[in-house]
Design a protein around this motif. Structure first.
Motif, mmCIF file in Angstrom:
data_model
loop_
_atom_site.group_PDB
_atom_site.id
_atom_site.type_symbol
_atom_site.label_atom_id
_atom_site.label_comp_id
_atom_site.label_asym_id
_atom_site.label_seq_id
_atom_site.Cartn_x
_atom_site.Cartn_y
_atom_site.Cartn_z
ATOM 1 N N LYS A 1 4.602 6.153 -7.252
ATOM 2 C CA LYS A 1 4.630 5.000 -6.246
ATOM 3 C C LYS A 1 5.854 4.603 -6.857
ATOM 4 O O LYS A 1 6.305 4.053 -6.321
ATOM 5 C CB LYS A 1 3.025 3.816 -6.779
ATOM 6 N N ASN B 1 0.604 4.252 1.651
ATOM 7 C CA ASN B 1 1.090 4.637 2.780
ATOM 8 C C ASN B 1 2.174 3.787 3.146
ATOM 9 O O ASN B 1 3.545 4.716 3.831
ATOM 10 C CB ASN B 1 -0.657 4.512 3.691
ATOM 11 N N THR B 2 2.266 2.371 3.145
ATOM 12 C CA THR B 2 3.312 1.769 3.964
ATOM 13 C C THR B 2 4.543 2.500 2.758
ATOM 14 O O THR B 2 5.631 2.323 4.058
ATOM 15 C CB THR B 2 3.441 -0.029 3.389
ATOM 16 N N HIS C 1 0.656 -0.854 0.051
ATOM 17 C CA HIS C 1 0.074 -0.313 0.072
ATOM 18 C C HIS C 1 0.925 1.527 -0.371
ATOM 19 O O HIS C 1 2.047 1.392 -0.091
ATOM 20 C CB HIS C 1 -0.875 0.192 1.159
#
Length: 66
Positions: A22, A4-5, A2
């Motif tokens: 990303k 956020n990770t 994810h």
């Protein structure tokens, strides 16, 4: 993994996550960790067996047992 990770991991490595998309962020993390920054660059094979991004980068590829 994810986003956020991924951003948290980047922050721990003092990488400004706002500067990257990303895939680019993951490559910046790879480089900071001492790996080839190759996440989803289309390389036909990968010798980075301990890279934590390997599963996301090359799904379905058989990972050799060492």
């Amino acid at each position: 993994m994810h986003i956020n990770t991924i951003r948290k991991k980047a922050k721990l490595l003092q990488i400004d996550a706002k500067l990257y998309g990303k895939d680019e962020l993951i490559r910046a993390i790879q480089e900071k960790e001492g790996y080839t920054p190759c996440f989803k660059t289309g390389l036909p094979s990968c010798d980075q067996l301990n890279c934590c991004w390997r599963k996301d980068c090359q799904p379905g590829q058989i990972i050799p047992m060492v």
